[in-house]
Each structure stands twice: as structure tokens, then as C-alpha cells.
Design an enzyme around this catalytic site. Structure first.
Site, PDB file in Angstrom:
ATOM      1  N   ARG A   1      39.918  37.239  47.806  1.00 12.03           N
ATOM      2  CA  ARG A   1      40.505  38.966  47.646  1.00 12.03           C
ATOM      3  C   ARG A   1      41.127  39.600  48.422  1.00 12.03           C
ATOM      4  O   ARG A   1      41.019  40.008  49.275  1.00 12.03           O
ATOM      5  CB  ARG A   1      38.844  38.636  47.738  1.00 12.03           C
ATOM      6  CG  ARG A   1      38.842  40.631  46.815  1.00 12.03           C
ATOM      7  CD  ARG A   1      36.748  40.473  48.022  1.00 12.03           C
ATOM      8  NE  ARG A   1      35.989  39.499  47.379  1.00 12.03           N
ATOM      9  CZ  ARG A   1      35.549  39.924  46.056  1.00 12.03           C
ATOM     10  NH1 ARG A   1      35.700  40.348  44.939  1.00 12.03           N
ATOM     11  NH2 ARG A   1      34.443  38.793  45.939  1.00 12.03           N
TER      12      ARG A   1
ATOM     13  N   ARG B   1      44.334  45.474  42.979  1.00 12.41           N
ATOM     14  CA  ARG B   1      42.726  45.921  42.694  1.00 12.41           C
ATOM     15  C   ARG B   1      42.222  46.468  43.832  1.00 12.41           C
ATOM     16  O   ARG B   1      42.477  45.967  45.160  1.00 12.41           O
ATOM     17  CB  ARG B   1      41.434  44.974  41.842  1.00 12.41           C
ATOM     18  CG  ARG B   1      41.854  44.024  41.242  1.00 12.41           C
ATOM     19  CD  ARG B   1      41.420  43.225  40.524  1.00 12.41           C
ATOM     20  NE  ARG B   1      41.380  42.828  39.139  1.00 12.41           N
ATOM     21  CZ  ARG B   1      40.393  41.910  38.529  1.00 12.41           C
ATOM     22  NH1 ARG B   1      39.491  41.614  38.893  1.00 12.41           N
ATOM     23  NH2 ARG B   1      41.583  41.268  37.903  1.00 12.41           N
TER      24      ARG B   1
ATOM     25  N   ARG C   1      44.840  32.954  43.633  1.00 10.96           N
ATOM     26  CA  ARG C   1      43.499  32.773  43.837  1.00 10.96           C
ATOM     27  C   ARG C   1      43.101  30.747  43.550  1.00 10.96           C
ATOM     28  O   ARG C   1      42.105  29.925  44.141  1.00 10.96           O
ATOM     29  CB  ARG C   1      42.053  33.352  43.124  1.00 10.96           C
ATOM     30  CG  ARG C   1      40.696  32.959  44.412  1.00 10.96           C
ATOM     31  CD  ARG C   1      39.697  33.363  43.532  1.00 10.96           C
ATOM     32  NE  ARG C   1      39.016  35.055  44.088  1.00 10.96           N
ATOM     33  CZ  ARG C   1      38.113  35.383  43.535  1.00 10.96           C
ATOM     34  NH1 ARG C   1      37.873  35.013  42.405  1.00 10.96           N
ATOM     35  NH2 ARG C   1      38.064  36.703  44.056  1.00 10.96           N
TER      36      ARG C   1
ATOM     37  N   SER D   1      37.644  33.510  33.800  1.00  9.66           N
ATOM     38  CA  SER D   1      37.076  33.999  33.830  1.00  9.66           C
ATOM     39  C   SER D   1      37.201  34.756  32.137  1.00  9.66           C
ATOM     40  O   SER D   1      38.484  34.922  32.028  1.00  9.66           O
ATOM     41  CB  SER D   1      36.485  35.800  34.188  1.00  9.66           C
ATOM     42  OG  SER D   1      35.775  36.556  33.541  1.00  9.66           O
TER      43      SER D   1
ATOM     44  N   GLU E   1      34.210  31.677  42.112  1.00  4.32           N
ATOM     45  CA  GLU E   1      34.836  32.328  40.735  1.00  4.32           C
ATOM     46  C   GLU E   1      36.975  31.944  40.366  1.00  4.32           C
ATOM     47  O   GLU E   1      37.144  32.690  40.470  1.00  4.32           O
ATOM     48  CB  GLU E   1      34.712  33.588  39.755  1.00  4.32           C
ATOM     49  CG  GLU E   1      35.183  33.780  38.864  1.00  4.32           C
ATOM     50  CD  GLU E   1      35.288  35.520  38.093  1.00  4.32           C
ATOM     51  OE1 GLU E   1      34.284  36.254  38.859  1.00  4.32           O
ATOM     52  OE2 GLU E   1      35.889  35.941  38.102  1.00  4.32           O
TER      53      GLU E   1
HETATM   54  P1  AMP Z   1      38.389  38.896  36.528  1.00  8.10           P
HETATM   55  O1  AMP Z   1      39.383  39.926  35.576  1.00  8.10           O
HETATM   56  O2  AMP Z   1      37.821  40.344  37.190  1.00  8.10           O
HETATM   57  O3  AMP Z   1      37.529  38.729  35.557  1.00  8.10           O
HETATM   58  O4  AMP Z   1      39.385  38.575  37.767  1.00  8.10           O
HETATM   59  C1  AMP Z   1      39.973  37.305  36.734  1.00  8.10           C
HETATM   60  C2  AMP Z   1      40.186  36.543  37.583  1.00  8.10           C
HETATM   61  O5  AMP Z   1      41.229  37.186  38.714  1.00  8.10           O
HETATM   62  C3  AMP Z   1      39.133  36.001  38.390  1.00  8.10           C
HETATM   63  O6  AMP Z   1      38.461  34.630  38.629  1.00  8.10           O
HETATM   64  C4  AMP Z   1      40.040  35.262  40.241  1.00  8.10           C
HETATM   65  O7  AMP Z   1      40.668  34.197  39.493  1.00  8.10           O
HETATM   66  C5  AMP Z   1      41.845  36.492  40.121  1.00  8.10           C
HETATM   67  N1  AMP Z   1      40.661  37.533  41.022  1.00  8.10           N
HETATM   68  C6  AMP Z   1      40.142  38.329  40.484  1.00  8.10           C
HETATM   69  N2  AMP Z   1      39.994  39.637  41.913  1.00  8.10           N
HETATM   70  C7  AMP Z   1      40.776  38.935  42.439  1.00  8.10           C
HETATM   71  C8  AMP Z   1      41.469  39.382  44.053  1.00  8.10           C
HETATM   72  N3  AMP Z   1      40.691  40.738  43.861  1.00  8.10           N
HETATM   73  N4  AMP Z   1      42.143  38.685  44.557  1.00  8.10           N
HETATM   74  C9  AMP Z   1      42.513  37.274  44.063  1.00  8.10           C
HETATM   75  N5  AMP Z   1      42.484  37.664  42.841  1.00  8.10           N
HETATM   76  C10 AMP Z   1      40.997  37.846  41.834  1.00  8.10           C
END
Ligand code: AMP
Length: 430
Positions: free
Chosen positions: A276, A261, A393, A351, A348
Site C-alpha cells: 500500500r 493515492r 503490487r 479489480s 487484492e
Molecule cells: P482500485 O483502482 O482501487 O480497484 O485498485 C486497482 C489495483 O491497484 C488494486 O487491485 C491493487 O493491485 C492496486 N492498488 C490499489 N491501491 C494501491 C496502493 N495504495 N498501493 C499499491 N497498489 C495499489
């Protein structure tokens, strides 16, 4: 992709969904107008084509001077048909483009509004009270450094900010967590799958990402490939253009991948540690199911996530994300946020999204349908869902929650079998 027939029949439902998302309500009318224009351009083209055919017959039957005169008309008609065909194609493209920009219609009853308008569905566990225990908790990075588990400095040296090395017990802890999550998934009928992390633009688009404008996505220009931010992308694309047999129940995959990301809009946010980062690992559940099963399976995905959090002894809350904070594909999203002691707040960790038929329509994933007598009634879109089982995370919450005054960390019991029976992570430096 939304269901355009449903939109035409129930435009108010789509307007309400857009209002709840705090998004452009007039998009509904733009789609309807573009669709009407497409239909009229197509009708014009088809009628000219019919005229051309009839004219062709007349010409074939004519002779001499009459034929010569008619041939002039043939030329003219041919050019009109060509223009009408181009106009019909353009109108189709414009309709498709507008329709593709329409986010999924939300599930009725979810909170309206933006990022801060979520509803807390429940709070589980009690955040550990370090003051009662008489010591100041260290944050995950300090712990990671004294345990020899996280090396941010060398991450930055090698790759830049928001990169890190997980090493020693840090690397082991992450693998243990992923394996534990994978076992939970296996017990619940998921098929393990390790996915590609580079995908084609059409897979990215099909999953609901706006590749042209999404600043979050890394792109490899030379190869026209994108680095995924989640294995959901590859898992959604896995059955693209296929007709699935769901008679034996939903198809369930537990995908493991590295995620990338750009965190373009996060300047200054979470700059310390691994909360992050640009690259992390994730175990993701992904389900293809019949439309009617999606809401129940969504609850089930949440239950599996909660099972994982509870077994690790983490305090957390579950939120029902507000419509305006949903991704394009999601109709509803639950997040589990775990308590991070040194931040004094919930962050978070998981998700889970119900994407209803949105991704499946874009990626053309269908199932056969038949009536009560078993007579085929064609095909229809399936539904897709996804949910996080573990990510890098999670180490943040595990390290901080289970730390001791001397800088050691007690390993949650359920993780010990995956750590060779180890009970504690001991500091290697103080
Ligand atoms: P998302 O797909 O955006 O809902 O993210 C799913 C999960 O990925 C989140 O709940 C975090 O545990 C982890 N996550 C999302 N973005 C990051 C990031 N930039 N760095 C580390 N973990 C992340």
C-alpha cells in the site's frame, strides 16, 4: 450520473439499490422533489416569459397615456421574469447537484452489505505449502532487499513514508510484468495508450470522484489539477463530449500510467513494503461499449485478469464485491485476490468494474442509434468498464510465491522472455 427518467419511472429500483449499498434511501425522494421543483420553477418562468411577450405586443400597439401606463407594467413584468429565471436556474443547479451525488444503481443480485459481505465466486490454485517444503518464507520486502530489488529506506528519505525505489531486478520485473500484460491486451484487441496523470476537476468528477471531499486524491491547488489514482480517469475522459461509432465493436484501451493515492484512511495499515503505497504503476483495461454488451464484457475482463494470474502461477480467489463496498460509479465489481504466503491471506491484485452508463452520462459520451430500417433515432449513452491487468503490487505475490529457501526467486516461465531469458533472481546480499 444515474438515468433520471428511469429513476422517476422506477423509484423502487433505486431505493433497493441504495438499501443494498447501505446508503441513504431517501436520496431517491430528494432527487424526485428537486426535479419537481425544477420543473415547476421552469414552468413559472416560461409562463411569465409568454406573458411578457404578449404584453410587449400590446404595448407596441398602444399609444399616448395608455402606453405610458402599460410601460409601468412592462417594468414590473421584466423584473418578475428575471426573478423567475434566477429561481429556475437555481432549481436546476440544485437538482443537478443532488442527482450528481447519487451513486450508480447496482446490478440486481450482487451481494448486499459492506466491505466484509463479498461473495467468493471461486478459488483457483493451491497456496504453496512452505512448511511441507521445510522453510519459512521471507516476506516480499526482505526478498526485495536481498535481491537489491526494493529500497524503502531511500524511498522514505527522498519522498516520505509509503514511497520506495524499485531497482535492478525489481525495476526489470515490473517492466516485464507490464509488457507481458500489454501483450495479453494486444492479443485481445486493445489499443495501447499512455495517459496523462494530471487531470482537470471536471474529468475527475465525470469519472465519479467527489473531488471536493475525497481525501484519497492529491490536488495541485495552484493549477487546479488532480493527480489520478488510476488511468481509468483519463481513459474515461478521453472520449468526453463525443459521439462514438461502436458499429465495429467496443473501443478497448490498455492504459498505462503511474497512480497516486493519499491513502488517507489507511494509517497503520500495510505499513511494511510496497503493498500500500502512495505511488505505483498500473496497466488498466478500459472499454466503451453498447449498454447491452456491458455485463458480458465485464465477465471477459475478469477472464483476462484471471488468465494473467494463472499464467504467473499465482493462487487466487475471485470475489463479487458487496454493494456497499462499490465505488460511486460501479454497478458491479469483481476483485481477484492473490495468496500472499507471509500474510497467510488473499490480497487484492485486480479489480474490474462495470460502470454501466454512469460515467458516460456524466462525461457525455454517446453513440448514435437507429431503428431496424436504419432511420436515425438520435443518440444514447454508451457503457464503460475497467479492469486491472497488472500493478506494482503484483510483485509482492510473485516474489513471495516463487521464492526459494536460499532467498532466490524463480521467475515464472511466461515472464522470462521479458527478462532477457533470466530464470532466477539471485540474492546480491544475505
Ligand atoms: P482500485 O483502482 O482501487 O480497484 O485498485 C486497482 C489495483 O491497484 C488494486 O487491485 C491493487 O493491485 C492496486 N492498488 C490499489 N491501491 C494501491 C496502493 N495504495 N498501493 C499499491 N497498489 C495499489
Amino acid at each position: 450520473m444515474i438515468d433520471l427518467k428511469d429513476l422517476a419511472e422506477n423509484p423502487e429500483k433505486y431505493r433497493a439499490s441504495q438499501r443494498a449499498r447501505e446508503a441513504d434511501e431517501q436520496l431517491v425522494d430528494r432527487v424526485l422533489t428537486a426535479d419537481a421543483e425544477r420543473r415547476s420553477a421552469l414552468a413559472e418562468f416560461e409562463s411569465l416569459r409568454a406573458e411578457q411577450k404578449a404584453f410587449g405586443k400590446k404595448v407596441a400597439q398602444a399609444s399616448g397615456e395608455e402606453k405610458q401606463a402599460l410601460l409601468e407594467g412592462v417594468k414590473q413584468l421584466a423584473s418578475q421574469v428575471k426573478t423567475a429565471e434566477a429561481a429556475a436556474n437555481k432549481a436546476q443547479e440544485q437538482r443537478d447537484e443532488i442527482a450528481a451525488s447519487f451513486p450508480n444503481v447496482i446490478i440486481d443480485g450482487i451481494p448486499t452489505g459492506g466491505e466484509d459481505d463479498f461473495a467468493v465466486l471461486k478459488t483457483v490454485g493451491t497456496p504453496r505449502d512452505f512448511s511441507a517444503e521445510g522453510f519459512e518464507p521471507r516476506d516480499h520486502l526482505e526478498l526485495g532487499e536481498i535481491l537489491g530489488a526494493i529500497d524503502m529506506e531511500r524511498g522514505a528519505k527522498v519522498s516520505g513514508s509509503r514511497f520506495y525505489f524499485l531497482k535492478g531486478v525489481g525495476a526489470r520485473l515490473e517492466m516485464a510484468l507490464i509488457n507481458m500484460g500489454m501483450d495479453l491486451a494486444l492479443r485481445n484487441g486493445f489499443e495501447p495508450i499512455i495517459t496523462p496523470t494530471l487531470v482537470r476537476p471536471q474529468t475527475m468528477r465525470g469519472t465519479g470522484f467527489d473531488v471536493e471531499h475525497d481525501d484519497e486524491i492529491y490536488r495541485l491547488e495552484k493549477d487546479d489539477l488532480y493527480l489520478v489514482g488510476t488511468s481509468e480517469v483519463a481513459l474515461a475522459g478521453y472520449h468526453a463530449d463525443e459521439i462514438l461509432d461502436l458499429s465495429g465493436g467496443p473501443l478497448k484501451y490498455a492504459g498505462y500510467s503511474t497512480c497516486y493515492r493519499r491513502e488517507a484512511g489507511s494509517a497503520g495499515k500495510d505499513t511494511r513494503g510496497i503493498i500500500r503505497v502512495h505511488q505505483f504503476n498500473k496497466l488498466e483495461m478500459f472499454i466503451y461499449c453498447q449498454q447491452e454488451q456491458a455485463e458480458e464484457l465485464h465477465e471477459q475482463l475478469l477472464a483476462w485478469e484471471e488468465e494473467m494470474l494463472q499464467s504467473l502461477g499465482l493462487a487466487y480467489r475471485v470475489i463479487d464485491t458487496a454493494a456497499g463496498d462499490l465505488g460511486t460509479s460501479a454497478a458491479r465489481k469483481f476483485d481477484c485476490e492473490a495468496w500472499v504466503p507471509t500474510q497467510g491471506t488473499y490480497r487484492e491484485l485486480t479489480s474490474t468494474s462495470n460502470c454501466t452508463t454512469f460515467q458516460a452520462r456524466r462525461l457525455n459520451v454517446r453513440e448514435r442509434v437507429s431503428d431496424a430500417e436504419g432511420k436515425s433515432k438520435g443518440t444514447r449513452s454508451v457503457a464503460t468498464l475497467n479492469g486491472t491487468l497488472a500493478t506494482t503490487r503484483w510483485l509482492v505475490a510473485i516474489l513471495e510465491t516463487h521464492q526459494n529457501a536460499d532467498g532466490s526467486v524463480t521467475i515464472p516461465e511466461v515472464l522470462r522472455p521479458y527478462m532477457g531469458g533470466m530464470e532466477k533472481l539471485e540474492p546480491i546480499q544475505r
